[in-house]
Write an enzyme that holds these catalytic residues in place. Sequence first.
Site, mmCIF file in Angstrom:
data_model
loop_
_atom_site.group_PDB
_atom_site.id
_atom_site.type_symbol
_atom_site.label_atom_id
_atom_site.label_comp_id
_atom_site.label_asym_id
_atom_site.label_seq_id
_atom_site.Cartn_x
_atom_site.Cartn_y
_atom_site.Cartn_z
ATOM 1 N N THR A 85 42.176 48.637 46.927
ATOM 2 C CA THR A 85 42.993 47.583 46.332
ATOM 3 C C THR A 85 44.431 47.669 46.826
ATOM 4 O O THR A 85 44.918 48.769 47.143
ATOM 5 C CB THR A 85 42.962 47.724 44.792
ATOM 6 O OG1 THR A 85 44.063 47.009 44.233
ATOM 7 C CG2 THR A 85 43.097 49.172 44.346
ATOM 8 N N ASP A 86 45.120 46.539 46.830
ATOM 9 C CA ASP A 86 46.547 46.558 47.191
ATOM 10 C C ASP A 86 47.382 47.297 46.143
ATOM 11 O O ASP A 86 48.537 47.643 46.399
ATOM 12 C CB ASP A 86 47.082 45.129 47.392
ATOM 13 C CG ASP A 86 47.001 44.254 46.147
ATOM 14 O OD1 ASP A 86 46.396 44.680 45.141
ATOM 15 O OD2 ASP A 86 47.562 43.139 46.179
ATOM 16 N N GLU A 87 46.790 47.537 44.954
ATOM 17 C CA GLU A 87 47.577 48.180 43.892
ATOM 18 C C GLU A 87 47.964 49.617 44.251
ATOM 19 O O GLU A 87 48.869 50.186 43.644
ATOM 20 C CB GLU A 87 46.820 48.136 42.561
ATOM 21 C CG GLU A 87 46.504 46.709 42.177
ATOM 22 C CD GLU A 87 46.031 46.504 40.748
ATOM 23 O OE1 GLU A 87 46.356 47.330 39.882
ATOM 24 O OE2 GLU A 87 45.343 45.502 40.507
ATOM 25 N N TYR A 102 44.632 53.573 36.899
ATOM 26 C CA TYR A 102 43.664 52.882 37.768
ATOM 27 C C TYR A 102 44.083 52.982 39.222
ATOM 28 O O TYR A 102 43.325 53.456 40.073
ATOM 29 C CB TYR A 102 43.526 51.405 37.363
ATOM 30 C CG TYR A 102 42.865 50.558 38.431
ATOM 31 C CD1 TYR A 102 41.532 50.751 38.781
ATOM 32 C CD2 TYR A 102 43.589 49.566 39.124
ATOM 33 C CE1 TYR A 102 40.929 49.989 39.780
ATOM 34 C CE2 TYR A 102 42.993 48.801 40.119
ATOM 35 C CZ TYR A 102 41.664 49.017 40.450
ATOM 36 O OH TYR A 102 41.069 48.274 41.446
ATOM 37 N N LYS A 117 42.404 54.994 42.513
ATOM 38 C CA LYS A 117 41.958 54.321 43.741
ATOM 39 C C LYS A 117 42.665 54.918 44.970
ATOM 40 O O LYS A 117 42.060 55.081 46.026
ATOM 41 C CB LYS A 117 42.211 52.818 43.657
ATOM 42 C CG LYS A 117 41.386 52.086 42.619
ATOM 43 C CD LYS A 117 39.883 52.090 42.884
ATOM 44 C CE LYS A 117 39.502 51.274 44.093
ATOM 45 N NZ LYS A 117 38.019 51.216 44.248
HETATM 46 P P1 NAD Z 1 33.898 45.465 37.984
HETATM 47 O O1 NAD Z 1 34.507 46.297 36.909
HETATM 48 O O2 NAD Z 1 33.557 44.034 37.704
HETATM 49 O O3 NAD Z 1 32.536 46.148 38.471
HETATM 50 C C1 NAD Z 1 32.420 47.534 38.680
HETATM 51 C C2 NAD Z 1 30.930 47.884 38.756
HETATM 52 O O4 NAD Z 1 30.830 49.294 39.008
HETATM 53 C C3 NAD Z 1 30.163 47.593 37.458
HETATM 54 O O5 NAD Z 1 28.935 46.967 37.754
HETATM 55 C C4 NAD Z 1 29.942 48.991 36.875
HETATM 56 O O6 NAD Z 1 28.750 49.075 36.070
HETATM 57 C C5 NAD Z 1 29.860 49.847 38.126
HETATM 58 N N1 NAD Z 1 30.197 51.256 37.850
HETATM 59 C C6 NAD Z 1 31.267 51.729 37.157
HETATM 60 N N2 NAD Z 1 31.232 53.069 37.114
HETATM 61 C C7 NAD Z 1 30.121 53.453 37.813
HETATM 62 C C8 NAD Z 1 29.539 54.714 38.125
HETATM 63 N N3 NAD Z 1 30.103 55.865 37.700
HETATM 64 N N4 NAD Z 1 28.409 54.746 38.868
HETATM 65 C C9 NAD Z 1 27.823 53.592 39.298
HETATM 66 N N5 NAD Z 1 28.313 52.371 39.001
HETATM 67 C C10 NAD Z 1 29.458 52.302 38.273
HETATM 68 O O7 NAD Z 1 34.868 45.593 39.230
HETATM 69 P P2 NAD Z 1 35.181 44.549 40.398
HETATM 70 O O8 NAD Z 1 36.297 43.698 39.989
HETATM 71 O O9 NAD Z 1 33.904 43.960 40.861
HETATM 72 O O10 NAD Z 1 35.739 45.550 41.501
HETATM 73 C C11 NAD Z 1 34.870 46.115 42.499
HETATM 74 C C12 NAD Z 1 35.682 46.983 43.441
HETATM 75 O O11 NAD Z 1 36.699 46.196 44.073
HETATM 76 C C13 NAD Z 1 36.416 48.123 42.748
HETATM 77 O O12 NAD Z 1 36.340 49.248 43.581
HETATM 78 C C14 NAD Z 1 37.843 47.626 42.629
HETATM 79 O O13 NAD Z 1 38.747 48.699 42.619
HETATM 80 C C15 NAD Z 1 37.972 46.793 43.887
HETATM 81 N N6 NAD Z 1 38.947 45.681 43.834
HETATM 82 C C16 NAD Z 1 38.916 44.768 42.824
HETATM 83 C C17 NAD Z 1 39.816 43.711 42.818
HETATM 84 C C18 NAD Z 1 39.779 42.644 41.752
HETATM 85 O O14 NAD Z 1 40.634 41.755 41.745
HETATM 86 N N7 NAD Z 1 38.818 42.653 40.849
HETATM 87 C C19 NAD Z 1 40.764 43.595 43.847
HETATM 88 C C20 NAD Z 1 40.769 44.550 44.869
HETATM 89 C C21 NAD Z 1 39.849 45.582 44.850
HETATM 90 P P1 TYD Z 2 44.620 41.681 35.686
HETATM 91 O O1 TYD Z 2 43.672 40.533 35.804
HETATM 92 O O2 TYD Z 2 44.361 42.714 34.639
HETATM 93 O O3 TYD Z 2 44.728 42.325 37.145
HETATM 94 P P2 TYD Z 2 45.747 43.485 37.693
HETATM 95 O O4 TYD Z 2 46.437 44.114 36.559
HETATM 96 O O5 TYD Z 2 44.782 44.415 38.355
HETATM 97 O O6 TYD Z 2 46.652 42.777 38.650
HETATM 98 O O7 TYD Z 2 46.090 41.105 35.434
HETATM 99 C C1 TYD Z 2 46.685 40.188 36.332
HETATM 100 C C2 TYD Z 2 48.096 39.930 35.853
HETATM 101 O O8 TYD Z 2 48.028 39.240 34.596
HETATM 102 C C3 TYD Z 2 48.894 41.188 35.575
HETATM 103 O O9 TYD Z 2 50.249 40.981 35.947
HETATM 104 C C4 TYD Z 2 48.798 41.381 34.071
HETATM 105 C C5 TYD Z 2 48.699 39.960 33.564
HETATM 106 N N1 TYD Z 2 47.913 39.773 32.319
HETATM 107 C C6 TYD Z 2 48.498 39.105 31.235
HETATM 108 O O10 TYD Z 2 49.661 38.656 31.269
HETATM 109 N N2 TYD Z 2 47.741 38.942 30.099
HETATM 110 C C7 TYD Z 2 46.446 39.422 30.012
HETATM 111 O O11 TYD Z 2 45.813 39.276 28.945
HETATM 112 C C8 TYD Z 2 45.887 40.093 31.153
HETATM 113 C C9 TYD Z 2 44.482 40.644 31.090
HETATM 114 C C10 TYD Z 2 46.661 40.247 32.297
#
Ligand code: NAD
Ligand code: TYD
Length: 339
Positions: free
Chosen positions: A128-130, A153, A157
Site C-alpha cells: 500500500t502507499d500508506e 496497519y 505492511k
Molecule cells: P480485506 O480486508 O477486504 O480482505 C482481506 C482478506 O484477507 C479477507 O478475505 C480475510 O479473511 C483475509 N485474511 C485476513 N487475515 C488472514 C490470515 N491470517 N490468513 C488468511 N487470510 C486472511 O482487504 P482488501 O481491501 O481486499 O486488501 C487486500 C490487500 O490489498 C491487503 O494486503 C491490503 O493491505 C492491500 N491494499 C488495500 C488497499 C485498499 O484500498 N483496500 C489499497 C492498497 C493496498
Molecule cells: P479508509 O477508507 O479507512 O482508508 P485509509 O484510512 O486506509 O485511507 O479511510 C479513507 C479516509 O476517510 C481517511 O482519511 C479516513 C476517512 N474516514 C472518515 O472520515 N470517516 C470514516 O468513517 C472512515 C471509515 C474514514
Amino acid sequence: MNTKNILITGGAGFIGSNFINYILSSRDDWNVINIDKLTYAGNLENLKGSEKKKNYSFVKGDITNNELIDYVFKKFSIRYVINFAAESHVDRSILGSEVFYRTNVIGTNVLLEASRRYGIEKFVQISTDEVYGSLGADGLFTEQTPLSPNSPYSSSKAAADMAALSFYHTYGVPVVVTRCSNNYGPLQFPEKLIPLMIINSLNNKKLPVYGDGLNVRDWIYVTDHNKAVELVFENGKTGEVYNIGASREMKNIDIVKLILSKLDKSFNLIEYVKDRPGHDRRYAIDSSKIQNELGWKPEYEFESAIEKTIDWYLNNKNWWERIINGSYKDYYDQQYGKG
Ligand code: NAD
Ligand code: TYD
C-alpha cells in the site's frame, strides 16, 4: 497450454475476490488456489461466479500456520504466490494492533519461507502507499520515497515489504512488491470510507467525517489495480517495487458530498467527528514507473466508476445487509448507532 499453479491469499476479501473473478473470467491458464481465513472481512459469496470453475480451489486457512502452508504448497505444487491476505483497516489497527502484526508480518514471513523452500517462480507482495506515511500539500510518493508509516496497519505492511525484499536479496526469492493507493468498487467491506458512506446514506444514518474532512486520498477503481497486479505478475522485475495509482486525489468531504448528491440525500447527514489518531493528511502516488516500464495505465474515470460503485451497492442490498446485520453488526452499531 502451460497452466500455472498460483496461490492467492486473502481471495475472499475485497480486492482479492475482485482479482480472482477478473482473472478467472479472462484467462484459463491460471490454476487459482485461494487460501483465506475468512475473518470478518472474508466472504465466499464474493466468489459466486468463480467457485465452480475447474481451475479454482479454496482452502480455508490462516497464512500464519506453517504446517498448513507447507501442506498447501506440496498438495497443489504451488509455483507462484500473490499475497493479498491482510488485516486491512486502519481504525481497527488503532483499536488493537496484535492481529495486524501477526497476519501481515508473520503471515508474510511464513509464505516467504515456504516460497524459499519450494523454489517458486514469483512472489507478488500486495502492499500500500500508506507505507510512505503522509504528504504535505505538495509532492507525490515515488518508489524512492523513504518508508515512514504512521499507523499499526501501515507499519505492519511496511515490515512485510521489507521482509519480502530481504528474501529477494538474501535468498533470491523472486519477489515483486506493489504499492497501490486507496481502492473503491464492488464488494468492499462497509467499514471503509466509500461503502460506509453509501450505506449510511441509504439508511439515513449520520456520515461520520473525521477531523476537518480535508484529508486527501488518491482513489483508484479496483479493476485498474487488479490489471496492474496481473501485469506485475507477468512482467514485473524481481526485486523491484511498483507504485500503482490513478492520479485522482479527493478530499474526504468532497467524496462524502458527491455520494450524498448522487443519492439525492441531504448534507445534513454529515457529522464531523473526532479525528482519527495519527491521521495521515494526504496520499498521492506517482505511478510513472509502472506506466513507462510495463505499459500500464488506469482505464476507469473516477466520475463513471464511482457511479458504477454506488449502483452496485444499490443493486446488492442483500450483500451488505447480511454483513451489517451479521458479523459486523456489533462494530457497526457501536460506531454508527442502532437507529
Ligand atoms: P480485506 O480486508 O477486504 O480482505 C482481506 C482478506 O484477507 C479477507 O478475505 C480475510 O479473511 C483475509 N485474511 C485476513 N487475515 C488472514 C490470515 N491470517 N490468513 C488468511 N487470510 C486472511 O482487504 P482488501 O481491501 O481486499 O486488501 C487486500 C490487500 O490489498 C491487503 O494486503 C491490503 O493491505 C492491500 N491494499 C488495500 C488497499 C485498499 O484500498 N483496500 C489499497 C492498497 C493496498
Ligand atoms: P479508509 O477508507 O479507512 O482508508 P485509509 O484510512 O486506509 O485511507 O479511510 C479513507 C479516509 O476517510 C481517511 O482519511 C479516513 C476517512 N474516514 C472518515 O472520515 N470517516 C470514516 O468513517 C472512515 C471509515 C474514514
